[in-house]
Design an enzyme around this catalytic site. Sequence first.
Site, PDB file in Angstrom:
ATOM      1  N   ARG A   1     -13.767   1.608  -9.859  1.00 29.33           N
ATOM      2  CA  ARG A   1     -13.836   2.048  -8.156  1.00 29.33           C
ATOM      3  C   ARG A   1     -15.173   3.079  -7.939  1.00 29.33           C
ATOM      4  O   ARG A   1     -13.893   4.101  -7.364  1.00 29.33           O
ATOM      5  CB  ARG A   1     -12.997   1.590  -7.591  1.00 29.33           C
TER       6      ARG A   1
ATOM      7  N   GLU B   1       1.860  -9.376  -9.742  1.00 29.21           N
ATOM      8  CA  GLU B   1       1.658  -8.153 -10.345  1.00 29.21           C
ATOM      9  C   GLU B   1       3.158  -7.950 -11.077  1.00 29.21           C
ATOM     10  O   GLU B   1       4.077  -8.484 -10.294  1.00 29.21           O
ATOM     11  CB  GLU B   1       1.248  -7.159  -9.110  1.00 29.21           C
TER      12      GLU B   1
ATOM     13  N   HIS C   1       1.065  -0.676 -14.453  1.00 30.41           N
ATOM     14  CA  HIS C   1       1.149  -1.736 -13.880  1.00 30.41           C
ATOM     15  C   HIS C   1      -0.353  -2.794 -14.222  1.00 30.41           C
ATOM     16  O   HIS C   1      -1.496  -2.438 -14.776  1.00 30.41           O
ATOM     17  CB  HIS C   1      -0.254  -1.120 -12.371  1.00 30.41           C
TER      18      HIS C   1
ATOM     19  N   ASN D   1      -0.540 -11.418  -5.703  1.00 32.83           N
ATOM     20  CA  ASN D   1      -1.363 -11.108  -4.599  1.00 32.83           C
ATOM     21  C   ASN D   1      -1.850 -12.599  -4.368  1.00 32.83           C
ATOM     22  O   ASN D   1      -2.905 -13.332  -5.102  1.00 32.83           O
ATOM     23  CB  ASN D   1      -2.697  -9.930  -4.761  1.00 32.83           C
TER      24      ASN D   1
ATOM     25  N   ARG E   1      -4.938 -14.075  -2.709  1.00 29.30           N
ATOM     26  CA  ARG E   1      -6.851 -13.554  -2.634  1.00 29.30           C
ATOM     27  C   ARG E   1      -7.429 -13.214  -4.126  1.00 29.30           C
ATOM     28  O   ARG E   1      -6.505 -13.135  -4.916  1.00 29.30           O
ATOM     29  CB  ARG E   1      -6.802 -12.078  -1.686  1.00 29.30           C
TER      30      ARG E   1
ATOM     31  N   LYS F   1      -5.638   2.015  -6.075  1.00 28.87           N
ATOM     32  CA  LYS F   1      -5.795   1.503  -7.946  1.00 28.87           C
ATOM     33  C   LYS F   1      -7.576   1.730  -7.974  1.00 28.87           C
ATOM     34  O   LYS F   1      -7.966   1.931  -7.000  1.00 28.87           O
ATOM     35  CB  LYS F   1      -6.265   1.016  -8.013  1.00 28.87           C
TER      36      LYS F   1
ATOM     37  N   GLY G   1       0.645  -1.326   0.104  1.00 24.99           N
ATOM     38  CA  GLY G   1       0.073   0.175  -0.482  1.00 24.99           C
ATOM     39  C   GLY G   1       0.837   1.095  -0.186  1.00 24.99           C
ATOM     40  O   GLY G   1       0.821   2.252   0.295  1.00 24.99           O
ATOM     41  N   GLY G   2       2.668   1.523   0.161  1.00 28.10           N
ATOM     42  CA  GLY G   2       2.927   2.003  -0.720  1.00 28.10           C
ATOM     43  C   GLY G   2       3.381   2.964   0.845  1.00 28.10           C
ATOM     44  O   GLY G   2       4.492   3.886   0.432  1.00 28.10           O
TER      45      GLY G   2
END
Lengths: 455, 166
Positions: A339, A275, A208, A291, A293, A237, A164-165
């Site tokens: 989103r 990724e 990405h 990831n 999940r 994202k 998450g940066g």
Amino acid sequence: MALSRLFIANRGEIALRVLRAAQALNLETVIGVSDADRDSMAARLADRRLVLGPGPAAKSYLDARLVVQAARASGCDALHPGYGFLSERAELARLCAEHGITFVGPEADMIEALGDKLRAREMAAAAGVPLVPGSGEIASAADARRIADDIGYPVLLKAAAGGGGRGMVIVNAPDEIEAGFHRASAEALAAFNDGTLFMERFVPEARHVEVQLVGDGKGQVVHFGERDCSVQRRYQKVIEEAPCVAMPGTLRAKLHEAAVNLAKSVHYRNAGTAEFLYDVMRGEIYFIEVNARIQVEHPVSEMVTGRDLVQEQLRVAGGEGLSVTQDDVVLTGHAIECRINAEDPNRDFVPVPGTVTRWRPPEGEGIRLDSHIREGASIPPFYDSMIGKLIVHAETRDAAIDRLIGALDRFEVEGVPTTIPLHREVLRDEHFRTNRIHTRWLEQDLFAAQRMAAE
Amino acid sequence: MSGNDPLADLERLIEEFKHSGLRELHARCGDLEVYLSQESGASGLDAPRVSVSAPASGAVAGAAPVAPASPSDAPPAAAPERDWPENASLVRAPYLGTFYRAPKPGSPPYVEIGASVSADTEVCLVEVMKLFTAVRAGTEGRVAEVLASDGELVSAGQPLFVILPE
């Protein structure tokens, strides 16, 4: 060992998504929710609802023991963690195993290995997957300087335990390396209780790109194409699409092969995403992480393949194996997802909890909405701000953009501000239309242009 | 009062307010203070106050903090508008969210009662939907009172600290 009763350990749209996949496979469903979500759509539609605890996630969705106890007490033989919350905590997988519950995800040890970015890099290297030029663990600021000289500036310092940066610092020149090292290390320590850092070459204008995989745990792995998630804000994202039309076909084939090789080499079980950074200038791809999940943006891959990834996930968890081989997976057309968050674009995207007083989503050909919201639904202040995902599918990227603009224009939401205006703006932007974007484009270029226009 | 579901109570109050024909509503009860306005340009709690008594149902009191140790079960009646000393400055919550006194669990609080602060001193965190905002004192002085407890849900504009000049 087919599953019969599934415990859904999540909330919001993904709880509903998992519920529907479970229903399609004729599984009974039990959902564990917080008090704030007791009247949510997934809670109403599940065969049984258990209230885990009060609203704050630490006392409900994030309490692994409580969640597993609830699954056991309700006679579930499987547990789906969704995304976020406990989905990538080895502890949950371990507790499930101890109590004879099938965890819909990888084994605990695999979650741990993939969660450690340095170990994940080692696995990728062992499988011959291209890595961004970088280092292992960095011992000191002096060490960092030596490695950076070797890799070439600019470089990116990253937390081994990160995500998450957080704990990520860009260093442009040798005189910044010492301060950058200490800052990244302190941030990593504060965020993850682990100050371990590593370094990568920083690619200024990267896209990405990620590959959707499903593995059966026995060495069988199928990919469902790639997604391009280059529209990001603060490493989150914003818009995702499939396929990545900015990438030449030969490179796409190489990308898929790298991802599948990596997952096969560790006998990966579950849906997962590998990724990558796509360095458009150099025409190269570099592995970032896996990831382990189902991801928020999985619907775009479903739209272009016509496959249900959550059902596949449940099938491999139950030991039935995949329903498809690689040859069965055919990509058709183009899909884009945006989103929709309850955030105020006019106040630096501050999340806004509240009540949705009007909710009229668009409908029509090629339009899909994944959302748990209906009119009168409350958005509690305890969880993330995403209230839905609007996905479109069309023959080409251009047609998909047009379809999504039309759908967003018709989408009526009142009661809380949303990011719909942001999406409309991005989709109408010439750079997005002509696909000349990168992961920092939204913040660096589009927002900057907005500020100039406002002055 | 129906203090079992504070969020639902707050929501109900907002719904009732919407249909009441009132332009503004400012109510406080115990630790909780709510300011509602139909005007999009309203300046929140700094606006001229229009006092409206809390609904007889005591809905506002039910909206008090969800932390178990909170006094949300206090009787809803007769929570008088509290008067702050003339020279007091209040640090208020920037938005509805969870109030944290320390930068992370287990750390010492940002400030204790009696601590000297300057305008830039960070005094607490407020978190909503994973967005953490460090709140600054905004003035120079001494922390005289802490008005919310750690982990409590606070509403937008709710007073969190009382700062008095040294």
